[in-house]
Design a protein around this motif. Sequence first.
Motif, PDB file in Angstrom:
ATOM      1  N   ASP A  12       0.694  -1.119   0.176  1.00  0.00           N
ATOM      2  CA  ASP A  12       0.175   0.274  -0.071  1.00  0.00           C
ATOM      3  C   ASP A  12       0.878   1.307  -0.004  1.00  0.00           C
ATOM      4  O   ASP A  12       0.534   2.082  -0.597  1.00  0.00           O
ATOM      5  CB  ASP A  12      -0.916   0.098   1.080  1.00  0.00           C
ATOM      6  N   ALA A  38      -0.198   3.116  -3.282  1.00  0.00           N
ATOM      7  CA  ALA A  38      -0.751   4.223  -2.964  1.00  0.00           C
ATOM      8  C   ALA A  38      -0.316   5.467  -2.459  1.00  0.00           C
ATOM      9  O   ALA A  38      -1.060   6.501  -2.535  1.00  0.00           O
ATOM     10  CB  ALA A  38      -1.954   3.744  -1.944  1.00  0.00           C
ATOM     11  N   ASN A  85      -2.657  -4.768   0.551  1.00  0.00           N
ATOM     12  CA  ASN A  85      -3.109  -3.679   1.589  1.00  0.00           C
ATOM     13  C   ASN A  85      -3.303  -4.355   2.802  1.00  0.00           C
ATOM     14  O   ASN A  85      -3.998  -5.009   3.165  1.00  0.00           O
ATOM     15  CB  ASN A  85      -4.530  -3.046   0.733  1.00  0.00           C
ATOM     16  N   ALA A 140      -2.677  -2.129   5.340  1.00  0.00           N
ATOM     17  CA  ALA A 140      -2.690  -0.712   6.267  1.00  0.00           C
ATOM     18  C   ALA A 140      -1.878  -0.097   7.210  1.00  0.00           C
ATOM     19  O   ALA A 140      -1.919   0.486   7.946  1.00  0.00           O
ATOM     20  CB  ALA A 140      -4.120  -1.038   7.013  1.00  0.00           C
ATOM     21  N   THR A 142      -3.433   3.636   3.532  1.00  0.00           N
ATOM     22  CA  THR A 142      -4.641   2.771   3.770  1.00  0.00           C
ATOM     23  C   THR A 142      -4.789   2.732   5.303  1.00  0.00           C
ATOM     24  O   THR A 142      -5.642   1.963   5.523  1.00  0.00           O
ATOM     25  CB  THR A 142      -4.671   1.558   3.139  1.00  0.00           C
ATOM     26  N   PRO A 176      -8.204   7.516   4.697  1.00  0.00           N
ATOM     27  CA  PRO A 176      -7.422   6.399   3.978  1.00  0.00           C
ATOM     28  C   PRO A 176      -7.853   6.322   2.456  1.00  0.00           C
ATOM     29  O   PRO A 176      -8.976   6.766   2.315  1.00  0.00           O
ATOM     30  CB  PRO A 176      -7.853   5.203   4.699  1.00  0.00           C
ATOM     31  N   ARG A 231      -9.139   4.584  -1.005  1.00  0.00           N
ATOM     32  CA  ARG A 231      -9.573   3.224  -1.334  1.00  0.00           C
ATOM     33  C   ARG A 231      -9.422   3.079  -3.006  1.00  0.00           C
ATOM     34  O   ARG A 231      -9.957   3.510  -3.649  1.00  0.00           O
ATOM     35  CB  ARG A 231     -11.196   3.408  -1.365  1.00  0.00           C
ATOM     36  N   ARG A 249     -11.210  -6.400  -5.259  1.00  0.00           N
ATOM     37  CA  ARG A 249     -10.961  -6.518  -4.176  1.00  0.00           C
ATOM     38  C   ARG A 249     -11.301  -7.821  -3.411  1.00  0.00           C
ATOM     39  O   ARG A 249     -12.360  -8.009  -3.136  1.00  0.00           O
ATOM     40  CB  ARG A 249     -11.063  -5.259  -3.055  1.00  0.00           C
ATOM     41  N   GLU A 284      -6.743  -6.382  -5.510  1.00  0.00           N
ATOM     42  CA  GLU A 284      -6.244  -5.764  -4.177  1.00  0.00           C
ATOM     43  C   GLU A 284      -6.571  -6.863  -3.268  1.00  0.00           C
ATOM     44  O   GLU A 284      -7.598  -7.449  -3.224  1.00  0.00           O
ATOM     45  CB  GLU A 284      -7.147  -4.432  -3.837  1.00  0.00           C
ATOM     46  N   PHE A 316     -13.012  -1.399   3.681  1.00  0.00           N
ATOM     47  CA  PHE A 316     -12.749  -1.607   2.159  1.00  0.00           C
ATOM     48  C   PHE A 316     -13.521  -2.789   1.809  1.00  0.00           C
ATOM     49  O   PHE A 316     -13.036  -3.991   1.956  1.00  0.00           O
ATOM     50  CB  PHE A 316     -11.056  -2.099   2.052  1.00  0.00           C
TER      51      PHE A 316
END
Lengths: 356, 255, 76
Positions: free
Chosen positions: B99, B103, B126, B128, B140, B162, B164, B180, B213, B241
């Motif tokens: 992530d 991201a 992901n 986080a 995230t 965060p 998405r 996802r 994802e 998510f």
Amino acid sequence: MARELWKGNEALAEASVRAGLVAYFGYPITPQTELLEYLSLRMVKLGRAFLQAESELAAINMVYGAACTGVRVMTSSSSPGISLMQEGLSYIAASEVPVVLVDIMRGGPGLGNIQPSQGDYFQVTRAAGHGDFHPLVLAPATVQEAVDLVYLAFDLAEKYRTIVIVVADGNIGQMMEPAEMPPMRKVKKDRPDWALTGADGREHRIITSLELGAERLEALNLRLQKKIARIRQAEVRYQEHKVEDADILIAAFGTMGRISQTAAEMARAKGIKAGVFRPISLFPFPDERLEELSRQVSRILVVEMNAGQMLDDVRLAVGKDFPVEFYGRMGGVVPLPDDVLEVVERIGAELNDEQR
Amino acid sequence: MNNAEEKLVFERPRSLTDAHTHYCPGCTHGIAHRLVAEALDELGLRERTLGIAPVGCAVLAYYYFNVDMAEAAHGRAPAMATGMKRANPDKILFTYQGDGDLAAIGAGEIVHAAGRGENITVIFINNAIYGMTGGQMAPTTLEGQKTTSSPMGRDISIAGHPLRMSELLATLDGAAYVARGSLHDPKHIRRAKKAILTAFKVQQAGLGFSMVELLSACGTNWKMDPVEALGWIKDNMVPYFPLGDYKVTDAVKNL
Amino acid sequence: MAKGRIVIDEGRCKGCELCISVCPPEILVVSSRLNERGYLAVEVMDMDRCTGCSLCAVICPDVCITVYRQVPARSR
């Protein structure tokens, strides 16, 4: 092939196509953009890869990716864009994949302007990215030389698995001159034995710039240094103009080398024995030949479109006791032959006074 | 059981090497690696696949995938994959990114790769959090989630919301398939595998950008044991998510 | 009930216990054996009750479980 009138940037592009360029990735920036524009048509018509990236950062990493597969790939940019590419260049250097980069320098620092400059000598020869490496750097003074050097650059990049930067100022990128194009080479089908081509019937290959162990990273560095030593040995290039009997030697590269040649002729017409030493390879710098010449001339004048960057290399080559003078303009100001002549005349007068 | 014979029903995929991974016990990177490898095996793609490893915990993924691999600079994997694919349209390209990589620092590269409809497959992990650098806040990281750089919990007034990414990338016309999934239990792991298979099929068919994802655990930096960490995905990540397909173009539906 | 058998590559196991958490007949336990990397590897307590469902292998992050299942013999 007949001599035709070519704009520098477009000539560089066409010569690269003829060298067997498979993929080009770039981003518009003045005064380099015509190179990208030219290839956007030429490459696509030939069925080769062309892509305008979202940034120089992305462009250099696209180049990195393609280079990992062993194809001839290049990008081009100008000073601020090269700053963005420094990240990728460092990874490319460590991964030892061949890449050709054309840098059409403009005035800096910062956004600077779009006038011709030589302000990125340090950037390309010393600081193309973090860590210990030097790209091989070639600096043309004419459109023809730009064509010849970029054509050669692909061979050198592959031979040493290194980055070759063809660096010119905006003058050479923008001006039109007669030039003869080299023959069209076929795109090579075979890939080198390190390239990523798919693990079909062999062990999988890895290309990385990561070495977690200190000794292993040192070993990688030593390998890079060995390569640099080989390049220093074999790839020194320079041009001399009337140095045999010269009293004052002007050292200048690229556009300034050419302007200095006119200045030297003007000085000779006034009875001052001036000659020109023009490094073509900025890395490796032709230090041995310059040191040799320093034994036969009275004074060296370094002329650059910057605050004195190649000046450092000249001083390193000739030693601190040899008198080296500097004349430079910045911000995109291009000195005229008259400006250089004025400095040569002053030095000439000083030399006369010393002899009395 | 005279009338029975023993059948091999689960084994290590060929597209993984024999190397032991450096991942922490219970880290779901290992599951994600295996799913990608199984997909490559099942589609017969291993021999013509080129992979790109990220910067992050999966930086050494090139030792684990038995395919030709390169290591990208942080966030640049989609650009690198673009270069490889454009110069070698016959190869199958995948990036494997976390992530932080995808991201945060690589947000520009992923958006443009998707926008161009770059014919590559992106595996987006992901969890986080920044794993490799020791548990800092990621793009995230959930609101209120404590990390070493949001020690009081992520404060939206300071750090914003965060991201998405699947929802965001699905809006782009170049994205053919965006889904996802989650790795928090066997049922979801099997679904994630199907999504990965679809993503590679999309690329094989030349339909454009595909991304899967995968909600993943980082027990070490979440300071939880592996089982607890999987529960945290289910209870905290899945609600923010949501799982499912975010982009399935008609061409993908007809695959 | 289907009959199965699993083989755990103990050297690969990191003792994360995810397999234990998903095994329907609850036949997996942490052994008292440290493997060469210093982890207490998981072992099967009662293989006779293994159904070959593969859930342990599906969730194993280290791909250290191979699963076999007994199926009716094919006629030759």
